[in-house]
Scaffold this motif. Structure first.
Motif, mmCIF file in Angstrom:
data_model
loop_
_atom_site.group_PDB
_atom_site.id
_atom_site.type_symbol
_atom_site.label_atom_id
_atom_site.label_comp_id
_atom_site.label_asym_id
_atom_site.label_seq_id
_atom_site.Cartn_x
_atom_site.Cartn_y
_atom_site.Cartn_z
ATOM 1 N N VAL A 135 0.565 -6.383 53.186
ATOM 2 C CA VAL A 135 -0.452 -7.207 52.536
ATOM 3 C C VAL A 135 -0.588 -8.481 53.369
ATOM 4 O O VAL A 135 0.416 -9.044 53.811
ATOM 5 C CB VAL A 135 -0.051 -7.535 51.086
ATOM 6 C CG1 VAL A 135 -0.975 -8.588 50.489
ATOM 7 C CG2 VAL A 135 -0.089 -6.271 50.241
ATOM 8 N N ALA A 136 -1.816 -8.905 53.610
ATOM 9 C CA ALA A 136 -2.026 -10.036 54.525
ATOM 10 C C ALA A 136 -3.251 -10.844 54.114
ATOM 11 O O ALA A 136 -4.085 -10.403 53.311
ATOM 12 C CB ALA A 136 -2.189 -9.525 55.956
ATOM 13 N N SER A 137 -3.355 -12.029 54.690
ATOM 14 C CA SER A 137 -4.557 -12.850 54.553
ATOM 15 C C SER A 137 -4.619 -13.824 55.724
ATOM 16 O O SER A 137 -3.595 -14.185 56.301
ATOM 17 C CB SER A 137 -4.573 -13.629 53.231
ATOM 18 O OG SER A 137 -3.544 -14.604 53.205
ATOM 19 N N TYR A 138 -5.836 -14.206 56.067
ATOM 20 C CA TYR A 138 -6.088 -15.228 57.081
ATOM 21 C C TYR A 138 -6.650 -16.472 56.409
ATOM 22 O O TYR A 138 -7.497 -16.381 55.515
ATOM 23 C CB TYR A 138 -7.127 -14.750 58.097
ATOM 24 C CG TYR A 138 -6.638 -13.776 59.131
ATOM 25 C CD1 TYR A 138 -6.108 -14.217 60.334
ATOM 26 C CD2 TYR A 138 -6.748 -12.400 58.927
ATOM 27 C CE1 TYR A 138 -5.689 -13.321 61.311
ATOM 28 C CE2 TYR A 138 -6.337 -11.488 59.894
ATOM 29 C CZ TYR A 138 -5.802 -11.956 61.086
ATOM 30 O OH TYR A 138 -5.392 -11.066 62.044
ATOM 31 N N GLU A 139 -6.193 -17.641 56.839
ATOM 32 C CA GLU A 139 -6.843 -18.889 56.449
ATOM 33 C C GLU A 139 -8.041 -19.130 57.378
ATOM 34 O O GLU A 139 -8.166 -18.490 58.420
ATOM 35 C CB GLU A 139 -5.875 -20.068 56.583
ATOM 36 C CG GLU A 139 -4.646 -19.974 55.705
ATOM 37 C CD GLU A 139 -3.644 -21.080 55.989
ATOM 38 O OE1 GLU A 139 -3.952 -21.977 56.797
ATOM 39 O OE2 GLU A 139 -2.543 -21.037 55.420
ATOM 40 N N ALA A 140 -8.891 -20.070 57.010
ATOM 41 C CA ALA A 140 -9.999 -20.460 57.893
ATOM 42 C C ALA A 140 -10.146 -21.971 57.867
ATOM 43 O O ALA A 140 -10.272 -22.571 56.788
ATOM 44 C CB ALA A 140 -11.304 -19.806 57.451
ATOM 45 N N GLU A 141 -10.109 -22.585 59.042
ATOM 46 C CA GLU A 141 -10.384 -24.012 59.174
ATOM 47 C C GLU A 141 -11.627 -24.173 60.038
ATOM 48 O O GLU A 141 -11.824 -23.427 61.002
ATOM 49 C CB GLU A 141 -9.196 -24.738 59.809
ATOM 50 C CG GLU A 141 -7.955 -24.754 58.915
ATOM 51 C CD GLU A 141 -6.769 -25.457 59.544
ATOM 52 O OE1 GLU A 141 -5.713 -25.518 58.887
ATOM 53 O OE2 GLU A 141 -6.890 -25.937 60.692
ATOM 54 N N PHE A 142 -12.445 -25.167 59.692
ATOM 55 C CA PHE A 142 -13.727 -25.314 60.380
ATOM 56 C C PHE A 142 -14.292 -26.707 60.130
ATOM 57 O O PHE A 142 -13.941 -27.373 59.147
ATOM 58 C CB PHE A 142 -14.723 -24.259 59.878
ATOM 59 C CG PHE A 142 -14.865 -24.209 58.375
ATOM 60 C CD1 PHE A 142 -15.895 -24.869 57.723
ATOM 61 C CD2 PHE A 142 -13.948 -23.501 57.604
ATOM 62 C CE1 PHE A 142 -16.022 -24.832 56.343
ATOM 63 C CE2 PHE A 142 -14.057 -23.447 56.215
ATOM 64 C CZ PHE A 142 -15.097 -24.118 55.585
ATOM 65 N N TYR A 143 -15.132 -27.143 61.038
ATOM 66 C CA TYR A 143 -15.859 -28.408 60.897
ATOM 67 C C TYR A 143 -17.263 -28.126 60.378
ATOM 68 O O TYR A 143 -17.890 -27.129 60.765
ATOM 69 C CB TYR A 143 -15.981 -29.119 62.249
ATOM 70 C CG TYR A 143 -14.748 -29.881 62.673
ATOM 71 C CD1 TYR A 143 -14.610 -31.235 62.388
ATOM 72 C CD2 TYR A 143 -13.717 -29.245 63.368
ATOM 73 C CE1 TYR A 143 -13.480 -31.944 62.791
ATOM 74 C CE2 TYR A 143 -12.586 -29.942 63.772
ATOM 75 C CZ TYR A 143 -12.474 -31.292 63.478
ATOM 76 O OH TYR A 143 -11.358 -31.986 63.876
ATOM 77 N N VAL A 144 -17.752 -29.014 59.528
ATOM 78 C CA VAL A 144 -19.132 -28.939 59.040
ATOM 79 C C VAL A 144 -19.756 -30.320 59.168
ATOM 80 O O VAL A 144 -19.140 -31.319 58.787
ATOM 81 C CB VAL A 144 -19.209 -28.484 57.567
ATOM 82 C CG1 VAL A 144 -20.668 -28.300 57.150
ATOM 83 C CG2 VAL A 144 -18.432 -27.199 57.337
ATOM 84 N N TRP A 145 -20.949 -30.362 59.716
ATOM 85 C CA TRP A 145 -21.632 -31.641 59.799
ATOM 86 C C TRP A 145 -23.135 -31.446 59.618
ATOM 87 O O TRP A 145 -23.680 -30.354 59.811
ATOM 88 C CB TRP A 145 -21.325 -32.367 61.115
ATOM 89 C CG TRP A 145 -21.814 -31.710 62.371
ATOM 90 C CD1 TRP A 145 -22.996 -31.934 63.018
ATOM 91 C CD2 TRP A 145 -21.131 -30.717 63.154
ATOM 92 N NE1 TRP A 145 -23.080 -31.157 64.142
ATOM 93 C CE2 TRP A 145 -21.958 -30.399 64.245
ATOM 94 C CE3 TRP A 145 -19.902 -30.064 63.027
ATOM 95 C CZ2 TRP A 145 -21.600 -29.455 65.208
ATOM 96 C CZ3 TRP A 145 -19.539 -29.118 63.986
ATOM 97 C CH2 TRP A 145 -20.388 -28.838 65.060
ATOM 98 N N GLY A 146 -23.778 -32.533 59.191
ATOM 99 C CA GLY A 146 -25.213 -32.531 58.962
ATOM 100 C C GLY A 146 -25.940 -33.367 59.979
ATOM 101 O O GLY A 146 -25.358 -33.774 60.998
ATOM 102 N N PRO A 147 -27.208 -33.686 59.744
ATOM 103 C CA PRO A 147 -28.002 -34.470 60.699
ATOM 104 C C PRO A 147 -27.404 -35.842 61.003
ATOM 105 O O PRO A 147 -27.613 -36.384 62.096
ATOM 106 C CB PRO A 147 -29.364 -34.615 59.998
ATOM 107 C CG PRO A 147 -29.409 -33.480 59.029
ATOM 108 C CD PRO A 147 -27.998 -33.258 58.583
#
Length: 446
Positions: A135-147
């Protein structure tokens, strides 16, 4: 949730009624999800016959160049045959759905030995022959930006970050639920506009499929809202990186294999971790598969720079994650930290399981757990405790893979040869770029 049960049980799902296009999805050796889309009128036929794809596509680097050292060329074809249990709507893309595919020979029945998803299947068969399941899972990290720039400028876990990102995280949660995915946690990471998302664990193959779906959802929701996003390991050299840590547990039936009832390591768990640590430089050729990956892996970055393990030690390459009180044996798990978005999720998980099994079979001893930041120890102290530095560049990881008989045997010569060719090409191109240019290129690709 019905969709969740269907994913776990491998039940074919019906095509959503408003679907016009179905993306037949696979992931290449640079960790990039790719597709050929099939119109609904052709879906039933293509679901069994598959869609043609030049085998040489698997030897393309992110720039689109094909590398002959892989043994692949424009000559020769495989078929993308969908696993219908993975069919999921894409609420952010009008009238589209996606499905994970296995690669076969042209007869649409014989597995092709160059298929990354097939490599994970083969490792899971070996695991099953020993009476285990993963049984497994991946995390997700990411940047989000707007105008106007990042959505927030709060510190780590700043509560206001989720106010500034409220529209994004709400639509992301709704989208994931429509896709049959259970979101679990979300918080602000260290960088401005930097978020982390975790989802529920699944059986190993489904967990790798799920990781592809989650990344599509993050990008799709951001695009729909007019936002920009990047998941690159280190998009800004002066900012925090993005990890996609992998969590793994093994079970024999419903009984945990690696941990006892208190959540402490059992002998099998020690062997599993010993195998990971012994082969970790080679494993990183799959889990940290780009030059930019090694700009993230440095002391003091909570990303791991040394091969060691410890309970809730976020500077160790292998963390023993704290179990949930009252459900210790069921929730304790092994977290592998030097993992990022450039990893093909099938190959990364297959590599970890292959070397973990090798460690269990050999009864490898990982030594004593490390309960301090390994960077605070002297070189002599680290050597005495069997702690060694992780590779500092992609070529070093590829060198280790080239010599690793366990991984070559488990994943197959074709998979490893192609991965080496694509990785070497990326490393060579990076040598002609400044560190800033390497980071910028990764931010554009991921």
């Amino acid at each position: 949730m019905q969709a969740e049960r269907e994913a776990r049980e491998g039940t074919p799902r019906p095509l959503p009624v408003d679907t016009l296009w179905v993306r037949f999805v696979f992931v290449d050796h640079a960790g990039i999800a790719k597709t050929k889309a099939v119109h609904r009128d052709a879906f039933e036929r293509r679901a069994s016959a598959g869609v043609g794809l030049a085998k040489g596509v698997l030897a393309l680097d992110p720039s689109g160049m094909l590398h002959a050292a892989s043994g692949l060329s424009p000559v020769g074809e495989c078929r993308l045959v969908p696993d219908l249990s993975t069919l999921a709507p894409l609420p952010f893309a009008r009238s589209q759905a996606m499905v994970a595919c296995d690669m076969t020979e042209p007869d649409a029945a014989t597995p092709w030995d160059g298929c990354p998803r097939g490599a994970l299947r083969r490792v899971l068969v070996r695991l099953g022959e020993r009476g285990y399941r993963c049984v497994a899972s991946y995390e997700a990290e990411f940047y989000v930006w707007g105008p106007d720039g990042p959505l927030d400028r709060t510190p780590y876990a700043g509560s206001f970050a989720l106010t500034a990102a409220a529209e994004f995280v709400a639509e992301l949660a709704e989208t994931l639920e429509e896709m049959g995915i259970r979101p679990e946690q979300c918080h602000a990471e260290v960088g401005h506009g930097n978020l982390e998302l975790s989802v529920g664990e699944l059986e190993a193959l489904s967990a790798a499929d799920r990781r592809v779906q989650v990344l599509e959802a993050i990008r799709g929701v951001a695009h729909r809202l007019g936002l920009e996003t990047t998941m690159a390991p280190k998009p800004y050299l002066d900012g925090a990186g993005n990890g996609h840590h992998l969590h793994v547990s093994l079970y024999e039936g419903d009984a945990p294999v690696l941990f006892d009832a208190s959540g402490a390591l059992k002998a099998a768990g020690s062997g599993f971790i010993g195998g990971i640590l012994e082969h970790l430089p080679a494993v990183m050729a799959f889990t940290a598969a780009s030059p930019n990956s090694y700009q993230r892996l440095a002391p003091g970055m909570w990303s791991s720079a040394y091969a060691c393990y410890g309970p809730d030690n976020r500077e160790a390459a292998v963390r023993l994650a704290s179990p949930v009180a009252g459900a210790e044996s069921a929730t304790a798990n092994v977290e592998i930290k030097p993992v990022d978005v450039t990893a093909n999720p099938y190959l990364a998980l297959a590599a970890v399981l292959a070397v973990g099994m090798d460690g269990m079979e050999k009864g490898l001893d990982p030594g004593e757990p490390i309960t301090v930041d390994p960077a605070t120890l002297s070189g002599e102290e680290r050597a005495d405790r069997g702690i060694y530095p992780l590779p500092t560049n992609l070529d070093a990881a590829l060198d280790a893979l080239e010599k690793d008989g366990v991984l070559i045997g488990a994943l197959g010569e074709q998979i490893v040869r192609t991965h080496l060719a694509v990785g070497r090409a990326q490393a060579m191109m990076a040598r002609d770029l400044s560190p800033e240019e390497v980071a910028t290129a990764a931010a554009m690709n991921y």
